[in-house]
Structures are given as structure tokens and as C-alpha cells.
Scaffold this active site. Structure first.
Site, mmCIF file in Angstrom:
data_model
loop_
_atom_site.group_PDB
_atom_site.id
_atom_site.type_symbol
_atom_site.label_atom_id
_atom_site.label_comp_id
_atom_site.label_asym_id
_atom_site.label_seq_id
_atom_site.Cartn_x
_atom_site.Cartn_y
_atom_site.Cartn_z
ATOM 1 N N THR A 27 -2.050 -32.007 -40.628
ATOM 2 C CA THR A 27 -2.845 -32.554 -39.532
ATOM 3 C C THR A 27 -2.027 -32.423 -38.249
ATOM 4 O O THR A 27 -0.837 -32.119 -38.278
ATOM 5 C CB THR A 27 -3.192 -34.042 -39.757
ATOM 6 O OG1 THR A 27 -1.990 -34.829 -39.691
ATOM 7 C CG2 THR A 27 -3.866 -34.255 -41.103
ATOM 8 N N ALA A 56 1.965 -35.424 -41.089
ATOM 9 C CA ALA A 56 1.501 -36.277 -40.001
ATOM 10 C C ALA A 56 2.488 -36.114 -38.850
ATOM 11 O O ALA A 56 3.705 -36.243 -39.044
ATOM 12 C CB ALA A 56 1.428 -37.728 -40.452
ATOM 13 N N ILE A 82 6.805 -35.665 -42.406
ATOM 14 C CA ILE A 82 6.879 -35.889 -40.961
ATOM 15 C C ILE A 82 6.894 -34.552 -40.225
ATOM 16 O O ILE A 82 7.761 -33.708 -40.446
ATOM 17 C CB ILE A 82 8.132 -36.695 -40.580
ATOM 18 C CG1 ILE A 82 8.205 -38.006 -41.371
ATOM 19 C CG2 ILE A 82 8.137 -36.967 -39.076
ATOM 20 C CD1 ILE A 82 7.041 -38.938 -41.139
ATOM 21 N N LYS A 83 5.921 -34.388 -39.337
ATOM 22 C CA LYS A 83 5.787 -33.149 -38.577
ATOM 23 C C LYS A 83 6.435 -33.335 -37.207
ATOM 24 O O LYS A 83 6.136 -34.296 -36.486
ATOM 25 C CB LYS A 83 4.300 -32.807 -38.434
ATOM 26 C CG LYS A 83 3.989 -31.358 -38.127
ATOM 27 C CD LYS A 83 2.474 -31.146 -38.222
ATOM 28 C CE LYS A 83 2.103 -29.700 -38.020
ATOM 29 N NZ LYS A 83 0.627 -29.524 -38.042
ATOM 30 N N LEU A 84 7.319 -32.399 -36.864
ATOM 31 C CA LEU A 84 8.120 -32.503 -35.648
ATOM 32 C C LEU A 84 8.035 -31.223 -34.829
ATOM 33 O O LEU A 84 7.973 -30.130 -35.396
ATOM 34 C CB LEU A 84 9.590 -32.747 -36.015
ATOM 35 C CG LEU A 84 9.885 -33.987 -36.860
ATOM 36 C CD1 LEU A 84 11.140 -33.777 -37.678
ATOM 37 C CD2 LEU A 84 10.016 -35.204 -35.960
#
Length: 217
Positions: A27, A56, A82-84
């Protein structure tokens, strides 16, 4: 190859997951906006449907704020990834989070140099954007090829997550090159099954079977 779906639409996610073909979900803020739901609420529901990683994305751009948002997102479910963003602060956060045992997805990758840094930071996934490179007359598949070569050279465990996938041909080419994962919109994943000769062949078989007057069950 793993298949992730790039959406925050729970109906589409459930449908694809029920087929047994879905390995995860990605997402981003734009997809959350499109879903029109609270980020925690919708992400929690997605995580309850899919066993694999659910990416996310943090929206902060500074390290300490990224870590604060990552802590909040990681509490949603055990399968949160965790999307960074691929920035210096994003890489610093990636290193810290992976050291603490969190899955990470470093996104907005547009060069092999960036992908190399993501691997050095210990990212679980790196997301090179194919379609957006194609938009500026750069072959996005060349980037996938370069990253695959570099990672193989040094034995990096970071998985190549081909993103900004818009066509079934993108999926095929990424698979041929050796991308570990492809994330695509629901319509693109569903289109993989389509071929006119399959439809034509099935139509012929069904017509011939009807002529036999038989039933199997």
C-alpha cells in the site's frame, strides 16, 4: 516469484487471496486515499486477510519522525512491513528497523546505485519502479536487470520487488530477469490468466461435451 497486490481495496485483496495466489500486499498513501478509509483500520483488516507481508508506508521525511510512525504501524499486526522512502533518512531508519527485527520495504527506487544502498541498509525488499521509468523513456526492465546482477555479485539477501507494474508483459519480463517479487494492481494480476486461445479451446471443449449428452457428476 512471489505475487503481491498493490491496493488497499479489501474486496480485491480477499478475492485474490482466496485464489491461493497472493503472497503479500503493498500500500502507499495514494492507495489509502483511494480506499477512503482510516489507515490503521484498513491496514489491520488487510493484515487479517493475508498471511504474508503487508507494506504500510511512513509519511514522515525525517529520521526520528519516521521511527515514531514505524513504531505505530508495527503495532497494527505482526506481518506489517515498514515501507520507507529511498532517502538518507529512510536508509538510516531502514538499518535501525531491520536491526530490531522488522521487515522493511525501501520504495521509490529509480537507480541501481539506490538499490545498492538499500541492500547495504539491510532492507527486506527494495521497490524499483518500472512504469514510472518507462514514462520518461527509460527502460524500467534495465533497472531490474542491473539490480539483479549487483545483488547476485555480492550475495545480498534484499529481495527485488518490481513495482509500478502496469502490464502482464512487465510481469513476464520481471520474472525472466529474476525479480523475487512483483506487485501489481488487481486487474493486472487477474489478466495474467487470459489468453484468447485458452478461451477458444475451452469453448470448443464445452460445445463438444454438450453434444455427448453426458454428465460427470
Amino acid at each position: 516469484m512471489k505475487f503481491f497486490v498493490d491496493t488497499a481495496d479489501v474486496k480485491d485483496i480477499r478475492e485474490l487471496n482466496d485464489l491461493g495466489l497472493l503472497d503479500g500486499v503493498t500500500t502507499n498513501p495514494s492507495l489509502i486515499l483511494k480506499a477512503g478509509r482510516d489507515i490503521v483500520e484498513v491496514t489491520k483488516e488487510i493484515c487479517s486477510i493475508v498471511e504474508g507481508p503487508v507494506s504500510a508506508e511512513v509519511t514522515a521525511t525525517e529520521y526520528s519522525a519516521m521511527m515514531k510512525e514505524a513504531a505505530a504501524l508495527s503495532k497494527i499486526a505482526d506481518n506489517i512491513c515498514i515501507k520507507l522512502p529511498l532517502t538518507l533518512d529512510g536508509l538510516k531508519a531502514c538499518k535501525a528497523l531491520t536491526s530490531d527485527g522488522h521487515q522493511t520495504n525501501v520504495t521509490l527506487c529509480f537507480s541501481a546505485n539506490q538499490a545498492l544502498l538499500a541492500a547495504k541498509a539491510g532492507a527486506t525488499f527494495v521497490s524499483p519502479f518500472i512504469g514510472r521509468l518507462d514514462d520518461i523513456a527509460v527502460d524500467g526492465m534495465d533497472l531490474i536487470r542491473e539490480i539483479r546482477h549487483i545483488y547476485d555479485n555480492y550475495g545480498y539477501e534484499t529481495e527485488i520487488l518490481a513495482a509500478s507494474v502496469r502490464t502482464v508483459n512487465h510481469v513476464k519480463e520481471a520474472a525472466l530477469i529474476g525479480a523475487d517479487v512483483v506487485t501489481a494492481p488487481p486487474a493486472t494480476l487477474k489478466a495474467l490468466v487470459k489468453h484468447p486461445l485458452t478461451d477458444k479451446g475451452l469453448e470448443t471443449f464445452l460445445a463438444d461435451w454438450a453434444k455427448t449428452g453426458q454428465k460427470i457428476a
